[in-house]
Enzyme design. Structure first.
Site, short mmCIF file in Angstrom:
data_model
loop_
_atom_site.label_atom_id
_atom_site.label_comp_id
_atom_site.label_asym_id
_atom_site.label_seq_id
_atom_site.Cartn_x
_atom_site.Cartn_y
_atom_site.Cartn_z
N ARG A 28 3.54 9.25 48.17
CA ARG A 28 4.89 9.51 48.67
C ARG A 28 5.08 8.94 50.07
O ARG A 28 6.17 9.03 50.62
CB ARG A 28 5.15 11.03 48.69
CG ARG A 28 5.31 11.59 47.30
CD ARG A 28 5.87 12.99 47.34
NE ARG A 28 6.03 13.47 45.98
CZ ARG A 28 5.90 14.72 45.60
NH1 ARG A 28 5.63 15.66 46.51
NH2 ARG A 28 6.06 15.08 44.35
N GLU A 40 1.60 6.22 39.31
CA GLU A 40 2.29 6.63 38.08
C GLU A 40 1.38 6.50 36.86
O GLU A 40 1.38 7.36 35.99
CB GLU A 40 3.57 5.83 37.88
CG GLU A 40 4.67 6.15 38.88
CD GLU A 40 5.11 7.61 38.82
OE1 GLU A 40 4.93 8.25 37.77
OE2 GLU A 40 5.60 8.12 39.84
N GLN A 45 -0.78 12.23 32.11
CA GLN A 45 -1.79 13.10 31.46
C GLN A 45 -2.82 13.67 32.42
O GLN A 45 -3.83 14.20 31.99
CB GLN A 45 -2.58 12.35 30.36
CG GLN A 45 -1.78 11.41 29.53
CD GLN A 45 -1.18 12.09 28.32
OE1 GLN A 45 -1.40 13.27 28.10
NE2 GLN A 45 -0.40 11.37 27.57
N THR A 46 -2.65 13.48 33.73
CA THR A 46 -3.70 13.91 34.67
C THR A 46 -3.09 14.67 35.85
O THR A 46 -2.03 14.29 36.35
CB THR A 46 -4.49 12.67 35.17
OG1 THR A 46 -4.85 11.88 34.04
CG2 THR A 46 -5.75 13.08 35.90
N GLY A 84 -10.18 9.19 32.03
CA GLY A 84 -9.84 9.22 30.61
C GLY A 84 -8.64 8.34 30.27
O GLY A 84 -8.06 7.68 31.14
N CYS A 210 20.82 27.94 36.71
CA CYS A 210 19.94 27.97 35.55
C CYS A 210 20.49 28.88 34.46
O CYS A 210 20.86 30.03 34.71
CB CYS A 210 18.56 28.47 35.98
SG CYS A 210 17.38 28.50 34.63
S1 SF4 Z 1 12.18 28.62 37.96
FE1 SF4 Z 1 12.96 27.43 36.23
S2 SF4 Z 1 13.55 28.99 34.75
FE2 SF4 Z 1 13.36 30.02 36.69
S3 SF4 Z 1 15.41 29.96 37.59
FE3 SF4 Z 1 14.35 28.16 38.34
S4 SF4 Z 1 14.88 26.54 36.91
FE4 SF4 Z 1 15.36 28.49 35.91
#
Ligand code: SF4
Length: 329
Positions: A28, A40, A45-46, A84, A210
Site C-alpha cells: 500500500r 495481488e 488464496q493466502t 502453494g 447494512c
Molecule cells: S460488520 Fe458487516 S454485517 Fe455487520 S453491520 Fe457491518 S457490514 Fe453489516
C-alpha cells in the site's frame, strides 16, 4: 434502497474509518504496477500475514519485470516455495516475459489489456488499474464479496453468475469518480478487519447502510463438492549422502519431489506419513524406504546432495517429509 442515494455518505464513513484503522501494508506504500501485481498474485488464496515476508523477499530478489523475466522457472518456483498454488508463480513470470518482450517493459494501463496477460482475470486487472493507476474501476475479491453480500442481504449464492453480477454491480454503484484506489482498499480492509467470518457489527462504520438481519448466514455459496480422500505413495532412496528426487510433471510441475510409487511395497511400514489438503482432496502422503539396489534412473529423476536441497523448489509436504526423515537416516 438505491445505492446512488447513499453512496456518497457510505464512502465518507468508510474512508473516515479506513484512515484511522487501515493497516500499513508494504504494497500500500507504492504505486508501482509490478509491486502491486506481485502482491495481488500472492494474496490470492493466502493470508496477509503469510504473504508479507514472501513479498519482501520476492521484491529483493526480483525487483522489477525485467529481473523476473530473466529468472529461470527453477529460481521462481524456489522463491514461491511454501505459498502453494504454483501456477501463480508461473503466470507471474510469464506476465513479466510478455511485459518485457511485447510492451517494452511498461505495464499496460487499461483493464482490458491487463486481462490479456497470463493468469490475470477481472479482479486482478482492476486491482492493478485502481491501485497503480488510480482508475475508477470496481474490484470484488473475497473480503469485498462477503461485505457486499451482507450490505445487500444477498440471498443468492455469490459463486453463481447471478451472485457475481449482483456483487460487481453494487461495487460499481458505490465507486467514487476519484481516488478509487483508497476506496477499494478501504472496502477490502473493512471486509478483512470488521465484516469477517465473525462480523463485528457493533463497531462497524457502515452499519446504518447494512441490510443483513442474519450476517452469520451470509454470504451464501453453492454446496461444496465433497472432500475426496486419496493416498499417495513415494520412496526415499538415500545413497552416499544423496537423495533421489523426481521432477513433477503434473500437480507441482517443475518442482522436485520424492519419487512416486504406483503401490505401497508389501510388508513394509512407511518411514513417514502426513496429510495435506489439495483443492477438494485430502491427501495422505506415505514415504517408504527404498531398500533394493539403486534404482535405474528415469529421465525425470536425479540424485541431489543434502546441501543442494535448500536451493531446490520442493512442494511443502515433500520438504516436510525430508526434514522429518533425513535426521533419522
Ligand atoms: S460488520 Fe458487516 S454485517 Fe455487520 S453491520 Fe457491518 S457490514 Fe453489516
Amino acid at each position: 434502497m438505491n445505492p446512488a442515494l447513499y453512496a456518497a455518505s457510505f464512502r465518507r464513513s468508510l474512508l473516515h474509518w479506513y484512515r484511522k484503522n487501515g493497516r500499513d501494508l508494504p504494497w500500500r506504500r507504492t504505486r508501482n504496477p509490478y509491486a502491486i501485481l506481485v502482491s495481488e498474485f500472492m494474496l490470492q488464496q493466502t493470508q496477509v500475514a503469510t504473504v508479507i515476508p514472501y513479498y519482501n523477499e520476492w521484491m529483493r530478489r526480483f525487483p522489477n519485470f525485467a529481473a523476473l523475466a530473466a529468472a529461470s522457472e527453477h529460481e521462481v518456483l524456489h522463491a514461491w516455495q511454501g505459498l502453494g498454488y504454483y501456477a501463480r508463480a508461473r503466470n507471474l513470470r510469464a506476465t513479466a516475459i510478455v511485459v518485457t518482450q511485447k510492451h517494452g517493459g511498461s505495464f499496460p494501463r487499461s483493464p482490458d489489456a491487463i486481462q490479456n496477460l497470463p493468469g490475470i482475470g477481472r479482479y486482478t486487472a482492476n486491482a492493478v488499474a485502481a491501485f497503480a493507476f488510480n482508475q475508477s474501476v470496481p474490484i470484488v475479491e473475497a473480503n469485498i464479496a462477503r461485505l457486499l453480500a451482507r450490505l445487500l442481504d444477498l440471498q443468492i449464492p455469490i459463486d453463481t453468475s447471478a451472485g457475481r453480477a449482483a456483487l460487481w454491480a453494487h461495487a460499481a454503484a458505490l465507486l467514487p469518480l476519484h481516488d478509487a484506489g483508497a476506496h477499494n482498499s478501504a472496502l477490502m480492509e473493512l471486509g478483512a478487519l470488521v465484516c469477517g467470518s465473525r462480523p463485528k457489527c457493533e463497531v462497524c462504520p457502515v452499519k446504518r447502510f447494512c441490510r443483513a438481519s442474519e450476517p452469520l448466514m451470509l454470504p451464501r455459496k453453492k454446496a461444496r463438492p465433497t472432500i475426496k480422500l486419496q493416498t499417495e505413495h513415494h520412496s526415499f532412496a538415500f545413497r552416499r549422502s544423496r537423495v533421489l528426487l523426481e521432477q513433477s510433471q503434473d500437480r507441482w510441475r517443475g518442482m522436485w519431489m520424492l519419487p512416486r510409487l504406483e503401490t505401497a511395497p508389501t510388508g513394509c511400514m512407511p518411514l513417514h506419513v502426513s496429510k495435506f489438503p489439495f483443492t477438494n482432496h485430502r491427501i495422505t502422503l506415505t514415504v517408504f524406504r527404498h531398500t533394493a539396489p539403486a534404482p535405474a534412473l528415469k529421465s525425470s529423476q536425479r540424485w541431489f546432495s543434502l546441501a543442494a536441497l535448500s536451493s531446490l523448489p520442493l512442494p511443502s509436504p515433500h520438504r516436510r517429509a525430508l526434514e522429518a526423515i533425513i535426521p533419522r537416516t
